[in-house]
Design a protein around this motif. Structure first.
Motif, PDB file in Angstrom:
ATOM      1  N   ARG A 158       0.781  -1.202  -0.028  1.00  0.00           N
ATOM      2  CA  ARG A 158       0.103   0.106  -0.009  1.00  0.00           C
ATOM      3  C   ARG A 158       0.858   1.191   0.157  1.00  0.00           C
ATOM      4  N   ALA A 159       2.016   1.308   0.237  1.00  0.00           N
ATOM      5  CA  ALA A 159       3.064   2.391   0.419  1.00  0.00           C
ATOM      6  C   ALA A 159       4.164   2.432  -0.562  1.00  0.00           C
ATOM      7  N   ASN A 161      10.864   6.289  -5.908  1.00  0.00           N
ATOM      8  CA  ASN A 161      10.705   5.100  -5.391  1.00  0.00           C
ATOM      9  C   ASN A 161      10.696   4.991  -3.885  1.00  0.00           C
ATOM     10  N   GLU A 162       9.357   4.516  -3.502  1.00  0.00           N
ATOM     11  CA  GLU A 162       9.181   4.702  -1.729  1.00  0.00           C
ATOM     12  C   GLU A 162       8.454   3.426  -1.206  1.00  0.00           C
ATOM     13  N   THR A 163       8.604   3.132  -0.253  1.00  0.00           N
ATOM     14  CA  THR A 163       8.027   2.024   0.651  1.00  0.00           C
ATOM     15  C   THR A 163       7.849   2.261   2.101  1.00  0.00           C
ATOM     16  N   CYS A 164       7.482   1.509   2.792  1.00  0.00           N
ATOM     17  CA  CYS A 164       7.242   1.537   4.242  1.00  0.00           C
ATOM     18  C   CYS A 164       7.742   0.080   5.101  1.00  0.00           C
ATOM     19  N   ALA A 165       7.932   0.123   6.160  1.00  0.00           N
ATOM     20  CA  ALA A 165       8.609  -0.868   6.897  1.00  0.00           C
ATOM     21  C   ALA A 165       7.844  -2.268   6.717  1.00  0.00           C
ATOM     22  N   GLY A 212       0.394   7.240   0.878  1.00  0.00           N
ATOM     23  CA  GLY A 212       0.302   5.692   0.170  1.00  0.00           C
ATOM     24  C   GLY A 212      -0.927   5.590  -0.562  1.00  0.00           C
ATOM     25  N   ARG A 213      -1.216   4.536  -1.220  1.00  0.00           N
ATOM     26  CA  ARG A 213      -2.523   4.264  -1.876  1.00  0.00           C
ATOM     27  C   ARG A 213      -3.209   3.231  -1.253  1.00  0.00           C
TER      28      ARG A 213
END
Length: 325
Positions: free
Chosen positions: A164-165, A184-188, A225-226
């Motif tokens: 989602r992120a 380019n991104e993300t989460c833990a 996020g989405r």
């Protein structure tokens, strides 16, 4: 496995030298930086083999992903291998020059370069590109693999995982893409889930950390996020052979952070990421086939590299309990 820690590892204090207001264009072209004066941040997620969250802090907060996106590129490539669309033994010419989103070519330079990458034009097997992308975090290998499978295939992996992120929108070093706001991104939580799905192959895979944290259809949308529908159990993403290749590359990791706190002989592998002001690491610990498997991701921003590594290791030690040294 010990219970979830009673208290969370503390957020490290701000370091005056930790936040970078700008990065040298010569040393690190086309990379985001942390704003000067930004507060230091740390986030983490720890999950078990079924995706149950054992501990988390700010786990849905998006960070610039740095080299952790290479896990998603690896998955996209191995799915293409399993589908018969890419041959591991096929070769491509080594290069440091790639096509930008604006249609012009760009050449990696400075800190973007892997000094061990073969000279331009040298035939390099796809299998070697995949390993280099993970064990030494080669940017040349990563962009070459993206050229093989396409960014749409990486996006398809992100959708298949239900992340989602996470966004992988550009090749590494593409200044024209960065100028257009592509990132380019993300989460833990997403990183822990990605690692779990890479190493854990089973007939039915339950929903992972994001849904367990309440980020389901109709639930709160993480900042930046989405929203995505809740995940349903499904088959493993990779064949046994592709899972084995991924595990071998992760176990051969040369850029160790979390792995440094583990006792010798414990099955483990990892993938880190670092650019000015951002440092992350995600690891699997324990036999991927066992109920003792743990996947942990720790992400930081606004902290100097050495202090960030210390914070990641300290967090991992506390969360992993007797699995750490």
């Amino acid at each position: 496995m010990p219970a979830e820690p009673a208290s969370a590892p503390p957020t490290p204090p701000a370091d005056p030298a930790s936040a970078s207001s700008a990065a040298s264009a010569d040393a690190r072209p086309a990379m985001p930086v942390v704003d000067a004066g930004a507060a230091p941040l740390i986030a983490w997620a720890l999950v078990d083999p079924d995706g149950t969250v054992l501990a988390e802090h700010e786990s849905a907060r998006p960070f610039y992903a740095a080299s952790t996106i290479k896990l998603h590129v690896l998955l996209a490539a191995l799915r293409a291998v399993d589908a018969g669309n890419v041959e591991l033994d096929a070769t491509v010419p080594a290069t440091r020059t790639f096509g930008g989103v604006d249609g012009s070519a760009f050449t990696l330079a400075g800190d973007h370069l892997d000094p061990t990458h073969p000279a331009d034009g040298t035939p390099i097997p796809v299998r070697e590109l995949l390993v280099r992308m993970i064990d030494r975090s080669s940017n040349e290998a990563t962009n070459a693999v993206i050229d093989l499978v396409g960014l749409d295939a990486v996006e398809a992996v992100i959708e298949a995982l239900g992340l989602r992120a996470t966004r992988v929108e550009r090749r590494i070093g593409d200044a024209s893409a960065l100028a257009r706001g592509l990132t380019n991104e993300t989460c833990a939580a997403d990183l822990a889930e990605t690692m779990r799905r890479i190493v854990r192959r089973e007939a039915g895979v339950p929903a992972g950390p994001c849904s367990k944290a309440g980020l389901v259809a109709g639930g709160p949308k993480p900042p930046g996020g989405r929203q995505a529908p809740a995940r349903e159990p499904g088959p493993g993403l990779l064949s046994p052979a592709s899972t084995g290749l991924a595990l071998d590359a992760l176990r051969a990791q040369q850029m160790r952070v979390i792995l440094d706190v583990l006792p010798e002989g414990l099955d483990a592998g990892s993938k880190s990421g670092e650019v000015d002001g951002f440092r992350h690491d995600v690891a699997f610990i324990g036999d991927p086939r066992s109920a003792d498997l743990r996947c942990i991701a720790v992400m930081t921003s606004g902290i100097a590299l050495a202090a960030a590594d210390d914070a990641i290791r300290r967090t991992a030690r506390e969360l992993l309990g007797n699995l750490a040294d």
